[in-house]
Design an enzyme around this catalytic site. Structure first.
Site, PDB file in Angstrom:
ATOM      1  N   TYR A 167      57.121  75.438  45.645  1.00  0.00           N
ATOM      2  CA  TYR A 167      57.111  75.499  44.183  1.00  0.00           C
ATOM      3  C   TYR A 167      56.193  74.472  43.534  1.00  0.00           C
ATOM      4  CZ  TYR A 167      60.875  78.907  43.687  1.00  0.00           C
ATOM      5  OH  TYR A 167      61.621  80.054  43.715  1.00  0.00           O
TER       6      TYR A 167
ATOM      7  N   ASP B 116      66.297  79.443  46.724  1.00  0.00           N
ATOM      8  CA  ASP B 116      66.091  80.539  45.770  1.00  0.00           C
ATOM      9  C   ASP B 116      66.549  81.855  46.387  1.00  0.00           C
ATOM     10  OD1 ASP B 116      65.062  81.916  43.475  1.00  0.00           O
ATOM     11  OD2 ASP B 116      63.352  82.517  44.717  1.00  0.00           O
TER      12      ASP B 116
ATOM     13  N   ASP C  79      70.412  84.257  45.649  1.00  0.00           N
ATOM     14  CA  ASP C  79      70.546  85.639  45.150  1.00  0.00           C
ATOM     15  C   ASP C  79      71.477  86.438  46.065  1.00  0.00           C
ATOM     16  OD1 ASP C  79      68.943  85.213  42.938  1.00  0.00           O
ATOM     17  OD2 ASP C  79      67.681  86.971  43.281  1.00  0.00           O
TER      18      ASP C  79
END
Ligand code: IPM
Ligand code: MN
Length: 355
Positions: free
Chosen positions: A138, A248, A252
């Site tokens: 990121y 990340d 989910d």
């Protein structure tokens, strides 16, 4: 003396404003019950503003945001804006510039919520993922050369400093101790392939753990296997700590096991500074303005905000409100299938939370 907090609100795009309105309604209700007052300041950052002005976040906004007790965010993402612009320009910029180096994501299945995991119930799905939120791929280290030619080369590197790893691990150990359940912290990595980055994580994990947290049991899982165990044996987990991109992805997966984006919330935490709380679902543009989107994730984000502000009683009231509304009123978490509208869900939770 009544306690009082200044909260910056970024309702954002799509259904963001609708769900944030319900979160604020619930905060006001528990505030009244607990003698806490909130002063909300709203900012219009998001896709509409970008399309009108070309601006994502003015520099002055970051200076202003630093002065609040917390930030409450709805959703960022607009169908007419190219992917990446708003995410990087608003969400990731705030995370980085305010050094919100932890992304905290509880995975908790509430009673009466349907999970796609067969034979699993609330007693099996209750853990927290501590996702590193300032580093890894990121950070955008890398670049592209010879773009558009057959020789194009694109690089995006997973970069970690010992400093970033240490502060994340320390937060995770402290959190595991405070949570005081199974006192087990699982490091999730990929030591069999990413032998530089996860060697660093693994050494730091055992050094810090053995020296300062002997009361916490340490476990290690590869990230690919973790995806299997989160489905097959979620009850194994208490607290998971992992790097940014892995976090990340697995959160989910965790979110869908707890009932999906209608309920999953996250906190972007700077333990020494200003933190930001958000429902982790997107802006769901097709449901905008219809009073059908589920506000529970945004309401759960407000609960996390109160926990981080050490308003634990008020936070517990919100959780009680969510659980009661799920038990009594809400038929399904899916947008349009709740049996109630967005505002009515907010009304129910607010009423139960204030009882
Ligand atoms: C999340 C989101 C963001 C991320 C996107 C919107 C940049 O997926 O908060 O999990 O990748 O961190
Ligand atoms: Mn994500």
């Amino acid at each position: 003396m009544a306690r009082s907090y200044n909260i910056a609100v970024i309702p954002g795009d799509g259904t963001g404003p609708e769900v944030v309105a319900e979160g604020i309604k619930v905060l006001e209700a528990v505030g009244a019950a607990e003698g806490i007052s909130f002063d909300f300041t709203t900012y219009d950052f998001g896709g509409e503003r970008y399309l009108k002005t070309g601006e994502t976040l003015p520099d002055s906004a970051l200076e202003e945001l630093r002065k609040f007790d917390a930030i409450y965010l709805g959703a960022i993402g607009h169908p007419d804006v190219k992917p990446g612009i708003l995410e990087k320009g608003i969400l990731l910029r705030i995370r980085f510039e305010l050094d919100q180096y932890i992304n905290l994501r509880p995975v908790k299945l509430y009673p009466n919520v349907e999970t796609p995991l067969r034979d699993k119930g609330p007693e099996h799905i209750d853990y927290v993922v501590v996702r590193e939120n300032s580093g890894g791929v990121y950070t955008g280290c890398g670049g592209v050369t010879m773009k558009g030619t057959p020789n194009e080369v694109a690089v995006q590197e997973m970069v970690y400093s010992r400093f970033q790893v240490d502060r994340c691990l320390r937060y995770a150990f402290e959190y595991t101790r405070r949570r005081n359940r199974r006192k087990t912290l699982a490091l999730v990595g990929k030591t069999n392939v990413l032998t530089y980055v996860f060697d660093l994580w693994e050494r730091a994990f055992h050094e810090i753990g053995s020296k300062d947290y002997p009361d916490i049991t340490r476990e290690y899982y590869h990230v690919d296997a973790t995806c299997m165990w989160m489905v097959k044996n979620p009850e194994w987990f208490d607290v998971i700590v992992t790097e940014n991109m892995f976090g990340d992805i697995i959160t989910d997966l965790g979110a869908i096991t707890q009932g999906g984006m209608g309920i999953a919330a996250g906190g972007n935490i700077n333990p020494e500074g200003v933190s930001m709380f958000e429902p982790i679902g997107g802006s769901a543009p097709k449901y905008t303005g219809m009073n059908v989107i589920n506000p529970l994730a945004a309401i759960a984000a407000a609960q996390m905000m109160l926990e981080t502000l050490s308003e634990n009683r008020a936070a517990a009231r919100i959780e009680k409100g969510i659980v009661k509304a799920l038990e009594r009123d809400i038929q399904s978490l899916a947008a349009g299938k709740m049996g109630l509208g967005t505002r009515e869900v907010g009304d129910k939770v607010a009423a139960y939370a204030a009882e």
